[in-house]
Every structure is written in C-alpha cells, then in structure tokens.
Design a protein around this motif. Sequence first.
Motif, PDB file in Angstrom:
ATOM      1  N   PRO A 124       0.814  -1.223   0.000  1.00 50.35           N
ATOM      2  CA  PRO A 124       0.000   0.000   0.000  1.00 50.35           C
ATOM      3  C   PRO A 124       0.848   1.274   0.000  1.00 50.35           C
ATOM      4  O   PRO A 124       0.550   2.229  -0.734  1.00 50.35           O
ATOM      5  CB  PRO A 124      -0.816  -0.132   1.280  1.00 50.35           C
ATOM      6  N   ALA A 125       1.904   1.296   0.798  1.00 53.80           N
ATOM      7  CA  ALA A 125       2.765   2.485   0.854  1.00 53.80           C
ATOM      8  C   ALA A 125       3.544   2.655  -0.438  1.00 53.80           C
ATOM      9  O   ALA A 125       3.730   3.787  -0.925  1.00 53.80           O
ATOM     10  CB  ALA A 125       3.732   2.376   2.036  1.00 53.80           C
ATOM     11  N   LEU A 126       4.006   1.565  -1.015  1.00 53.68           N
ATOM     12  CA  LEU A 126       4.727   1.641  -2.282  1.00 53.68           C
ATOM     13  C   LEU A 126       3.821   2.175  -3.388  1.00 53.68           C
ATOM     14  O   LEU A 126       4.240   2.990  -4.215  1.00 53.68           O
ATOM     15  CB  LEU A 126       5.266   0.265  -2.665  1.00 53.68           C
ATOM     16  N   THR A 127       2.578   1.744  -3.399  1.00 57.79           N
ATOM     17  CA  THR A 127       1.623   2.219  -4.399  1.00 57.79           C
ATOM     18  C   THR A 127       1.302   3.690  -4.183  1.00 57.79           C
ATOM     19  O   THR A 127       1.252   4.484  -5.136  1.00 57.79           O
ATOM     20  CB  THR A 127       0.337   1.376  -4.341  1.00 57.79           C
ATOM     21  N   ALA A 128       1.102   4.068  -2.921  1.00 57.55           N
ATOM     22  CA  ALA A 128       0.767   5.452  -2.597  1.00 57.55           C
ATOM     23  C   ALA A 128       1.883   6.419  -2.959  1.00 57.55           C
ATOM     24  O   ALA A 128       1.635   7.605  -3.202  1.00 57.55           O
ATOM     25  CB  ALA A 128       0.442   5.569  -1.107  1.00 57.55           C
ATOM     26  N   SER A 129       3.117   5.928  -3.028  1.00 50.77           N
ATOM     27  CA  SER A 129       4.248   6.793  -3.370  1.00 50.77           C
ATOM     28  C   SER A 129       4.149   7.319  -4.791  1.00 50.77           C
ATOM     29  O   SER A 129       4.745   8.340  -5.131  1.00 50.77           O
ATOM     30  CB  SER A 129       5.563   6.029  -3.213  1.00 50.77           C
ATOM     31  N   GLY A 130       3.419   6.603  -5.650  1.00 50.19           N
ATOM     32  CA  GLY A 130       3.297   6.995  -7.048  1.00 50.19           C
ATOM     33  C   GLY A 130       4.462   6.543  -7.901  1.00 50.19           C
ATOM     34  O   GLY A 130       4.463   6.727  -9.124  1.00 50.19           O
ATOM     35  N   ASP A 131       5.467   5.929  -7.274  1.00 49.46           N
ATOM     36  CA  ASP A 131       6.650   5.474  -7.998  1.00 49.46           C
ATOM     37  C   ASP A 131       7.366   4.433  -7.137  1.00 49.46           C
ATOM     38  O   ASP A 131       8.455   4.655  -6.638  1.00 49.46           O
ATOM     39  CB  ASP A 131       7.579   6.656  -8.298  1.00 49.46           C
ATOM     40  N   CYS A 171       0.003  -4.560 -13.109  1.00 47.62           N
ATOM     41  CA  CYS A 171       0.043  -3.858 -14.393  1.00 47.62           C
ATOM     42  C   CYS A 171      -0.965  -2.709 -14.388  1.00 47.62           C
ATOM     43  O   CYS A 171      -2.148  -2.907 -14.101  1.00 47.62           O
ATOM     44  CB  CYS A 171      -0.264  -4.832 -15.529  1.00 47.62           C
ATOM     45  N   GLY A 172      -0.475  -1.504 -14.681  1.00 47.67           N
ATOM     46  CA  GLY A 172      -1.326  -0.317 -14.637  1.00 47.67           C
ATOM     47  C   GLY A 172      -1.191   0.471 -13.353  1.00 47.67           C
ATOM     48  O   GLY A 172      -1.661   1.604 -13.262  1.00 47.67           O
ATOM     49  N   GLN A 173      -0.541  -0.128 -12.345  1.00 46.35           N
ATOM     50  CA  GLN A 173      -0.296   0.554 -11.077  1.00 46.35           C
ATOM     51  C   GLN A 173       1.121   1.145 -11.086  1.00 46.35           C
ATOM     52  O   GLN A 173       2.003   0.672 -11.808  1.00 46.35           O
ATOM     53  CB  GLN A 173      -0.439  -0.420  -9.906  1.00 46.35           C
ATOM     54  N   PRO A 174       1.383   2.159 -10.246  1.00 41.78           N
ATOM     55  CA  PRO A 174       2.706   2.804 -10.264  1.00 41.78           C
ATOM     56  C   PRO A 174       3.751   2.050  -9.438  1.00 41.78           C
ATOM     57  O   PRO A 174       4.466   2.638  -8.608  1.00 41.78           O
ATOM     58  CB  PRO A 174       2.409   4.179  -9.671  1.00 41.78           C
ATOM     59  N   VAL A 175       3.853   0.747  -9.648  1.00 36.61           N
ATOM     60  CA  VAL A 175       4.822  -0.072  -8.919  1.00 36.61           C
ATOM     61  C   VAL A 175       5.489  -1.036  -9.894  1.00 36.61           C
ATOM     62  O   VAL A 175       4.808  -1.759 -10.621  1.00 36.61           O
ATOM     63  CB  VAL A 175       4.152  -0.888  -7.782  1.00 36.61           C
TER      64      VAL A 175
END
Length: 254
Positions: A124-131, A171-175
């Motif tokens: 969740p935190a990695l995704t929330a970072s946007g990168d 796929c499609g997520q910022p990770v």
Amino acid sequence: MSTRTAVVTGASGGIGAATARSLAEAGYHVALAARRTDRLEALAKELAEAGHSASVHALDVTDRAAVDAFATALGDLPPLHVLVNNAGGALGTDPVATGDPAEWRTMYEVNVLGVLHVTQALLPALTASGDGTVVVLTSTAALATYEGGAGYVAAKHAEHVIAETLRLELCGQPVRVIEIAPGMVKTEEFSLTRFHGDAEKAAAVYAGVEGPLTAEDVAETVAWAVSRPAHVNVDLLVLRPRAQASNSKVHRVR
C-alpha cells in the motif's frame, strides 16, 4: 532522493548489507531490517559516519505480526519507494530421497512466505508513493535446478513465481517488480550456513573459481535497476560470474 525510503530485509550481512550501502550512497534513507540488530546498529553507524541516513528495525520476516508492526513504524520515515526482499538462505544439500523436511520448511518460510509477508504489508505504501519498486532477490536456482539443491531450488522457484505474478497483477499501477537472480556469490555466510558451519565444505564451493561474484556486485546491480527511469522495468536480470556458465557448469583452476 533524500525524501525517499528504501527497505532492505536481511540487511545484517552479505548482499543485504552491501545493498543498503549502495542505496544509501544513492541518497535513500535506508530502513535496515533483520534479526541481528547488533549488526544493523554497526551498519547504521557506518552509514551515518559517511553522511548517509539509516534506521534500524529488528525484524523476522516469517513473523507476520512483526512485519505488520514494522510497516506501521515506517510511517514515521520519508515515503517508501523501494522494497528489497533480500532475506533468505539455503540449508543442506541432501537429495530429495533423504532431504530434511524441517530444513525445507524453514527455507520455504524465509524465502517464500517472508517475501509474501513483507510485500503484502508494504505494497500500500509503495503504491501510494506513485513510484514504487519491489525488488525480489532470487537466484539462478529460481530458473534451473541442480542435484542436491531441490529444497532451495523449490523455494527460489516459488519466489520467481511471486515476482512474475505480482508484475501481472500490478500492471497499470505505479509499482515496478524487479527480479535479480544472482549465480555464484561468495559471501561470508551463505555456504557456511548451508553446510551447518562446516567451513571446509563451504570453502569447497568456491575452490578454484576465479572471480566469483561479490555481495557488492549484486548490490550495484540492484542500485542500477531501481535507478532506471520510472517507466523502465527490469523484469528479470540474471547475474553470474564469467566462470559460471550454468548452475552445474563452473570453470575451476586446479
């Protein structure tokens, strides 16, 4: 980079410690996670003296409650952008016919469930970072087998599948999901642990091999992969010493 955090599990020695150094030099605040906090404290002191930022976190990746508490504690640090799943290891070289189920279970829990626990908790935190970037340190054992290695090979194959599947699911997520698969790496502890402290057997693994990989070689590769532009994903990078053509073919000088 100073506003970014990178987590490295198994950071108390070998590839983990070397990776922590490389990411700290790249400007990340490095969250050092492992069971041996005395070693983490020494590494954090070393990094601080070099002008880098690091924090120490006691963590057993097989303990889900501890992993969840660790994830919560990271909330006090700069935003999380990189997770390096490095904690793992091998035990024994017995054939399938006589392999110790307890050793197989331990390898599975650390190498596979450890990656699952930490990745789930921090995603969740990695995704929330946007990168965000998830790095999974596997092995050439994740891609091909060898006699006497079935327990470790099975665990590393499972890690490879986690990385491959997670990449599809995100796929499609910022990770990004990056798998680094090293071959023969000579570190202080890997083979010694595998052979239950038998230094002679551990040394024989590298006997006559000119230039096995070092922990620093792998760490530099990890740092390079995570430093690519955000749109560039290094799906799988296999890293071997020149003397090793495959898991079962190694040139040795007699």
